[in-house]
Design an enzyme around this catalytic site. Structure first.
Site, short mmCIF file in Angstrom:
data_model
loop_
_atom_site.label_atom_id
_atom_site.label_comp_id
_atom_site.label_asym_id
_atom_site.label_seq_id
_atom_site.Cartn_x
_atom_site.Cartn_y
_atom_site.Cartn_z
N THR A 3 0.85 -1.18 0.00
CA THR A 3 0.00 0.00 0.00
C THR A 3 0.90 1.24 0.00
O THR A 3 2.12 1.15 0.01
CB THR A 3 -0.91 0.05 1.24
OG1 THR A 3 -0.12 0.40 2.39
CG2 THR A 3 -1.57 -1.29 1.49
N ARG A 4 0.25 2.42 0.03
CA ARG A 4 1.02 3.66 0.16
C ARG A 4 1.23 4.04 1.62
O ARG A 4 1.80 5.09 1.91
CB ARG A 4 0.29 4.81 -0.54
CG ARG A 4 0.44 4.78 -2.04
CD ARG A 4 0.33 6.15 -2.68
NE ARG A 4 -0.57 7.05 -2.01
CZ ARG A 4 -0.19 8.22 -1.48
NH1 ARG A 4 1.07 8.59 -1.50
NH2 ARG A 4 -1.08 9.01 -0.90
N LYS A 5 0.80 3.19 2.54
CA LYS A 5 0.92 3.52 3.97
C LYS A 5 2.32 3.16 4.45
O LYS A 5 2.52 2.14 5.11
CB LYS A 5 -0.16 2.78 4.76
CG LYS A 5 -1.58 3.19 4.34
CD LYS A 5 -2.62 2.35 5.04
CE LYS A 5 -4.02 2.79 4.64
NZ LYS A 5 -4.33 2.52 3.23
N THR A 6 3.27 3.99 4.10
CA THR A 6 4.67 3.74 4.44
C THR A 6 5.11 4.66 5.57
O THR A 6 4.45 5.63 5.91
CB THR A 6 5.57 3.97 3.21
OG1 THR A 6 5.27 5.27 2.65
CG2 THR A 6 5.31 2.92 2.15
#
Length: 261
Positions: free
Chosen positions: A152-155
């Site tokens: 995901t883009r949840k970095t």
């Protein structure tokens, strides 16, 4: 007179994702060293520049299944500190339980000590992401899922490049690197579709604004919404149970589209 091309490091043993170019790795390394040591460290200064050799060890305890990742980022940190790294475990290799020699570092003592903590933090973070990615891919394959397992883009702030790279090393797809990597209409965009003339008109408008080279994805919470998003390249079925998702996948048209669960 012909010349042989320079030797290249082999890709990681498990998955593969290209690391950032060398100038970007060095830039990231310098910024992380600046964050960790913005002013002189008296302890590091005391040891001087005498030649030193250090070992990087993996201490997995009784656990197994870990994957080594982050070598290009850690090597850049040591490199800008005047050190050289020799890897004993290849990137992407499985880490056995117990103490394992991962790499040896040679260089001035002050450089080794200054880079040590930053490099180990990067290796630990990337190896953790790669290990979890490899585990997720393994579970998916065991259940008969032949599709792509993506991130995901949840970095972590400041670690996006490293974590995206680590996903690839673990065998997963890094997904999009940033907002500009994919034209994505989420639920909060769709809530405003009426003002844009409906979802179909919104999709056409986004395609015109984004250009022909980028794909368009639409986040949907039901198969009816997915059917309405006929002009999208990628349909994301969001917040649905696995059972409902797979039932909906059987109904949704797939020609020319990618379905994400």
């Amino acid at each position: 007179m012909s010349r042989s091309p320079p030797a290249r490091s082999p890709p990681p043993a498990r998955g593969w994702a290209p690391p950032p170019p060398p100038h970007r790795l060095r830039s990231l390394a310098r910024s992380r060293l600046d964050e960790d040591a913005p002013w002189p460290d008296a302890a590091v200064a005391t040891v001087g520049d005498s030649a030193t050799r250090a070992q990087l060890l993996s201490k997995a305890g009784g656990h197994s299944g870990g994957v080594l990742a982050g070598a290009p980022f850690a090597e850049a940190v040591f490199g800008v500190s005047g050190c050289r790294v020799t890897w004993r475990v290849p990137e992407g290799a499985a880490l056995p339980p117990g103490r394992v020699l991962v790499a040896e570092v040679e260089g001035p003592a002050a450089g080794v000590l200054a880079a040590e903590s930053v490099a180990l933090n990067i290796l630990g973070r990337c190896s953790g992401v790669a290990s979890m990615a490899a585990r997720a891919v393994g579970v998916a394959r065991a259940q008969g899922w032949a599709g792509v397992v993506g991130g995901t883009r949840k970095t972590t702030p400041g670690f996006r490049l490293a974590e995206k790279y680590a996903l690839g090393v673990g065998g997963a797809d890094p997904h999009r690197a940033g907002l500009g990597g994919l034209l994505l209409l989420k639920d909060n965009h769709r809530a405003l579709a009426a003002a844009a003339g409906g979802l179909e008109q919104m999709i056409l408008g986004v395609r015109r604004a984004g250009g022909f080279t980028r794909q368009l994805g639409v986040e949907c919470s039901s198969v009816d919404e997915a059917l309405a998003a006929a002009g999208a390249d990628i349909v994301l079925l969001d917040n649905l149970s696995p059972q409902v998702s797979f039932q909906n996948l059987a109904r949704a048209p797939k020609k020319g589209r990618t379905l994400q669960v």
